[in-house]
Scaffold this motif. Structure first.
Motif, PDB file in Angstrom:
ATOM      1  N   THR A 265     -27.978  34.942  11.877  1.00  0.00           N
ATOM      2  CA  THR A 265     -27.469  36.284  12.081  1.00  0.00           C
ATOM      3  C   THR A 265     -27.138  36.891  10.731  1.00  0.00           C
ATOM      4  N   ALA A 266     -27.510  38.145  10.514  1.00  0.00           N
ATOM      5  CA  ALA A 266     -27.248  38.815   9.243  1.00  0.00           C
ATOM      6  C   ALA A 266     -25.751  38.866   8.975  1.00  0.00           C
ATOM      7  N   LYS A 267     -25.360  38.582   7.738  1.00  0.00           N
ATOM      8  CA  LYS A 267     -23.948  38.581   7.369  1.00  0.00           C
ATOM      9  C   LYS A 267     -23.526  39.967   6.895  1.00  0.00           C
TER      10      LYS A 267
ATOM     11  N   GLN B 193     -21.969  34.971  -2.883  1.00  0.00           N
ATOM     12  CA  GLN B 193     -23.436  34.986  -2.930  1.00  0.00           C
ATOM     13  C   GLN B 193     -24.017  33.609  -2.613  1.00  0.00           C
ATOM     14  N   ARG B 194     -23.341  32.561  -3.043  1.00  0.00           N
ATOM     15  CA  ARG B 194     -23.830  31.214  -2.720  1.00  0.00           C
ATOM     16  C   ARG B 194     -23.802  30.966  -1.217  1.00  0.00           C
ATOM     17  N   GLN B 195     -22.924  31.651  -0.516  1.00  0.00           N
ATOM     18  CA  GLN B 195     -22.842  31.511   0.940  1.00  0.00           C
ATOM     19  C   GLN B 195     -23.741  32.511   1.671  1.00  0.00           C
ATOM     20  N   GLY B 196     -24.494  33.292   0.919  1.00  0.00           N
ATOM     21  CA  GLY B 196     -25.447  34.196   1.531  1.00  0.00           C
ATOM     22  C   GLY B 196     -24.936  35.581   1.865  1.00  0.00           C
TER      23      GLY B 196
ATOM     24  N   ALA C  87     -12.274  36.625   7.265  1.00  0.00           N
ATOM     25  CA  ALA C  87     -12.321  37.970   7.833  1.00  0.00           C
ATOM     26  C   ALA C  87     -13.726  38.306   8.323  1.00  0.00           C
ATOM     27  N   ALA C  88     -14.728  37.933   7.536  1.00  0.00           N
ATOM     28  CA  ALA C  88     -16.122  38.213   7.899  1.00  0.00           C
ATOM     29  C   ALA C  88     -16.516  37.504   9.196  1.00  0.00           C
ATOM     30  N   LYS C  89     -16.123  36.241   9.311  1.00  0.00           N
ATOM     31  CA  LYS C  89     -16.489  35.465  10.493  1.00  0.00           C
ATOM     32  C   LYS C  89     -15.734  35.926  11.738  1.00  0.00           C
ATOM     33  N   ALA C  90     -14.494  36.369  11.544  1.00  0.00           N
ATOM     34  CA  ALA C  90     -13.694  36.775  12.692  1.00  0.00           C
ATOM     35  C   ALA C  90     -14.164  38.097  13.295  1.00  0.00           C
ATOM     36  N   THR C  91     -14.866  38.871  12.503  1.00  0.00           N
ATOM     37  CA  THR C  91     -15.280  40.205  12.991  1.00  0.00           C
ATOM     38  C   THR C  91     -16.771  40.289  13.259  1.00  0.00           C
ATOM     39  N   SER C  92     -17.498  39.165  13.102  1.00  0.00           N
ATOM     40  CA  SER C  92     -18.948  39.205  13.318  1.00  0.00           C
ATOM     41  C   SER C  92     -19.290  38.991  14.786  1.00  0.00           C
TER      42      SER C  92
END
Length: 307
Positions: A70-72, A96-99, A302-307
């Motif tokens: 899934t696009a980050k 960036q290392r995590q994409g 935060a990114a993972k909680a709102t994706s």
């Protein structure tokens, strides 16, 4: 008639004339060989045809394959006063290392309205979801810039101002003891478009390490002091508008030993915004530089909680 008289079969076969018996034998052998070769070639041609884009079996196999990832969201980083976008270098590399796509905004540091409008224009050009991150005065900017941007899914404050409507960075700092920034501010006049001048400030290089970057090596703090970008004092004193944190989920990193924005003020703002909060004891104001791993972890949470 002799015993070698031609039979009805070979009497009409010119190939069986004297001297041509070997040619007839060869032809009888070649015909079956050609037939066998044809049997082998036909399936190969059919297979090659099936590899063309028009072949339904091949197209359905590849074109309808589900996406594996899934696009980050894009992480947009906004620096604060007395700094520039390079203050995010350690965090940028880890993201960036995590994409994660990353944009580090060059915050103008001239006035809150203009700085917020500029950051808002950056958000306009980013398709897809955004995690918007601000440090120090950059927190004021993201609080205003995110308004009206439904693609901003999370706000992350890193030792940053998270003002309510009508508040400024200066009024929030003044509510809590502990800041040593005001006493070590050096002011300069600068020209403004259309004539006249305004006042900007920098941190006294002599006090920069202690006040701004106490948990970094002195040599690194000295380089930061030499390259710091001044902020217009009007920007720090401008009242904020309706805060985006009222409608957008927020995260907050409290720097436990911050001498620029008091840690007590950071805790107050984080609690008021209902932010998911972590605190790093002993961290200076530039916590994203001294603790890039913990800062990155908060942003990705935060990114993972709102994706």
């Amino acid at each position: 008639m002799s015993g070698n008289a031609a039979t009805p079969e070979n009497a009409h076969t010119p190939e069986n004339a004297p001297g041509d018996s070997r040619r007839w034998t060869r032809k009888r052998m070649v015909v079956p060989a050609l037939l066998a070769l044809t049997v082998l070639v036909v399936p190969v041609v059919a297979t090659a045809a099936s590899a063309t884009p028009e072949a339904p079996a091949r197209v359905s196999t590849t074109a309808k394959a589900p996406a594996s990832t899934t696009a980050k969201p894009t992480v947009v980083l906004v620096h604060g006063a007395f700094a520039d976008a390079s203050s995010w270098d350690g965090v940028v590399k880890r993201l960036q290392r995590q994409g994660y796509p990353v944009v580090a905004v060059a915050n103008p540091l001239r006035d809150l309205g203009g700085d917020s409008a500029y950051t808002s224009s950056v958000l306009d050009g980013i398709p897809g979801p955004v995690v918007l991150v601000g440090h120090s005065y950059g927190g004021e900017v993201i609080t205003n810039a995110a308004v009206g941007h439904p693609n901003v899914k999370a706000l992350v404050y890193v030792a940053a101002y998270a003002p309510d409507q009508g508040e400024s960075g200066l009024t929030l700092t003044g509510k809590f003891p502990g800041s040593r920034l005001g006493a070590n501010l050096v002011t300069h006049a600068f020209p403004v478009p259309g004539g006249g001048s305004d006042v900007e400030g920098t941190v006294n290089p002599v006090a920069f390490h202690e006040v701004f970057a106490g948990d970094l090596p002195k040599s690194r703090a000295a380089a930061m002091a030499a390259t710091q970008r001044p902020v217009a004092l009007a920007a720090l004193g401008t009242p904020s508008g309706v805060p985006a944190w009222r409608t957008i989920p927020s995260w907050y990193l409290v720097a436990g030993s911050d001498l620029a924005i008091p840690a007590a003020a950071e805790r107050f703002m984080a609690k008021r915004a209902g932010a998911h909060t972590i605190e790093i004891k002993g961290a200076s104001h530039v916590v994203m530089m001294s603790h890039p791993d913990r800062t990155t972890d908060l942003i990705t949470a935060a990114a993972k909680a709102t994706s």
